[in-house]
Scaffold this motif. Structure first.
Motif: not given
Length: 514
Positions: A52-61, A67-70, A80-87
């Motif tokens: 819903t907003a820009t999430i910069e690399a390394g920022d928490p999701v 927090i569910i990941g970064f 789409h926010v999923h395994t391809h861009n969150v760890q």
């Protein structure tokens, strides 16, 4: 032409979240959100997350306000926010022992709920009335199953309408490992002892081979079963082989049937219930619908004086701080953290980890990291205080909310919870788990309406009505609580009608095989 509002197609769970969850498949294209145009570059499946907003690399999701990941790269609104861009990655959590602990508001005694249960001579209360056949070792498993099958096939149970059946509990352990004092051996013994003394059993037959490490004589001496409960123990080697063992087993079951048939249901308070809670085959709706609704039902049971117990230590990993904050004491909170630390050490022995636990089915359902899965799973625990933490298959003696240290694998977790004394189970699922757990009935709670309609023969309650907007969490919690009381009183669950439960006795295997 006005753009469709993206908020109409998605759930926002918390004001601090930077993702929403798709209510249905969201097609690529332009949408509006808060008066601003948002581009969805690719299809986002139902139950999956959109930024819903820009999430910069390394920022928490953030989801559920937690927090569910970064982000592994910059994520733009609408993506789409999923395994391809969150760890997953480690971060500091505040365990703050007991800061959210609050006194439970109990329902007055005269208004407490009741159910129709079997009261055993020592005061234990059952929800079912089975005869059990328990094996000391895998070598006696076939004989145990043959005994149960012959009794069932003979038709003799028709003459004993108050007996629910003969339940053969077999396993793959009992020999080829260390004996007393060995961690794995003690875990097996706890599970067997817990089932043998389970209030849903009216009588027991214990069968061994004869030469196993887990000796029948030693096991039966540990059982400490209530006076008046019929128990028979025998070994295949002493009786002269399989055919003679099966014939003798059928004879002894036949002797116990009239005793078990004397059982009658009578009114008992809901405070006698120990409800096990499980989630398996989870999806993104598990933490939105069925798990919170089950948590609301657990809150009701606790307020009526009962006990709700859940486990799966590997699936509350990352959300344990939400439980320690509700612990009734620092000691209880530290017991939970000690179990977490044990698991971190345990998985390192074979080069594994517990920080990437979601299964392929979980991920397909929209769960990205263990943190996201754990936060949804922890919702089963409702809102009341965490009263105790016990080891696998230990007796659950505290009233209120209890956590048991178990693996996340459904049959192993369920075996531990029932060995601890749970007389029934509520099992939430988003992908469609098929499961039963004799001698305890298992209620299946679907997280979404399409699953409930697709697997209607397996699902007992449709919690998907929450996502559909036709009910809320508290309303569904009351529905579940009422169904729990009905099932405890004898109403059959879908898994019981299908015959599930004979193969799901799976004690935790910790021993080295020698």
């Amino acid at each position: 032409m006005a753009l469709q509002d993206l908020d109409e197609l998605a759930f926002r769970l918390h004001a601090d979240d930077n993702v929403v969850i798709a209510k249905a498949d969201v097609e690529p294209g332009s949408y509006s959100r808060g008066g601003t145009a948002v581009e969805v570059p690719g299809e986002v499946p139902r139950g999956h997350k959109l930024a819903t907003a820009t999430i910069e690399a390394g920022d928490p999701v953030r989801k559920y306000g937690q927090i569910i990941g970064f982000a592994t790269r910059a994520i733009r609104p609408g993506e789409h926010v999923h395994t391809h861009n969150v760890q997953y990655q480690e971060f500091q959590r505040d365990h703050a022992f007991g800061v959210d602990s609050r006194p439970t508001e109990y329902v007055p005694d005269e208004r407490r709920a009741t159910f129709q249960g079997y009261v055993r001579p020592d005061g234990r209360v059952g929800t079912r009335n089975y005869l059990g056949v328990i094996t000391s070792v895998n070598c006696s498993a076939t004989a145990a199953k043959m005994i149960a099958r012959q009794v069932e096939a003979s038709g003799m149970l028709d003459d004993f309408p108050n007996v629910d059946g003969v339940c053969a509990l077999t396993h793959t352990l009992g020999c080829g490992s260390g004996g007393p004092g060995n961690e794995g051996f003690e875990v097996l013994r706890r599970a067997l002892v817990g089932y043998a003394g389970h209030p849903n059993f009216a009588g027991l037959l214990v069968i061994g081979l004869g030469c196993e490490v887990n000796q029948v004589r030693d096991l039966t001496e540990m059982l400490k079963l209530p006076e008046g409960m019929p128990v028979h123990a025998m070994t295949i080697q002493e009786l002269g082989g399989t055919r003679k063992t099966v014939a003798e087993g059928v004879r002894r079951i036949t002797e116990m049937l009239p005793i078990a048939d004397r059982g009658r249901r009578r009114t008992v308070p809901a405070s006698e219930l120990v409800m096990a809670m499980e989630c398996g085959g989870s999806d993104a709706y598990s933490g939105i619908t069925a798990n919170p609704a089950l948590g609301a039902a657990a809150d009701l049971l606790v307020r009526h004086g009962g006990t709700a117990v859940f486990g799966e230590t590997t699936e509350i990993y990352g959300a344990e701080h939400l439980l320690t904050r509700r612990a009734v004491s620092r000691e209880v909170g530290e017991k939970l953290l000690e179990r977490i630390a044990w698991w971190e050490s345990y998985v390192k022995r074979d080069g594994s980890s517990i920080n990437n636990n979601p299964s392929p089915g979980n991920k397909a359902g929209g769960l990205t990291t263990i943190l996201e899965k754990s936060l949804g799973a922890a919702a089963k625990g409702g809102t009341t205080d965490l009263c105790d933490v016990v080891r696998y298959a230990e007796p659950v003696t505290a009233k209120g909310l209890v956590f048991m240290d178990t693996p996340g694998y459904d049959p192993v977790n369920a075996t531990g919870l029932i060995a601890g004394g749970a007389q029934l189970m509520c099992f939430t699922t988003g992908r469609g788990s098929a499961f039963g757990c004799k001698p305890a009935p298992s209620l299946k709670l679907a997280t979404n309406t399409p699953l409930y309609e697709r697997m209607t023969d397996d699902m007992d309650v449709n919690c998907g009505t929450i996502a559909d907007g036709d009910s809320d969490v508290e309303e569904m919690g009351r529905v579940i609580f009422e169904r729990v009381l009905a099932v405890a009183s004898g109403e059959a669950t879908k898994s019981e009608e299908l015959g599930y439960g004979d193969e799901e006795f799976v004690p935790w295997h910790l021993s080295t095989v020698l």
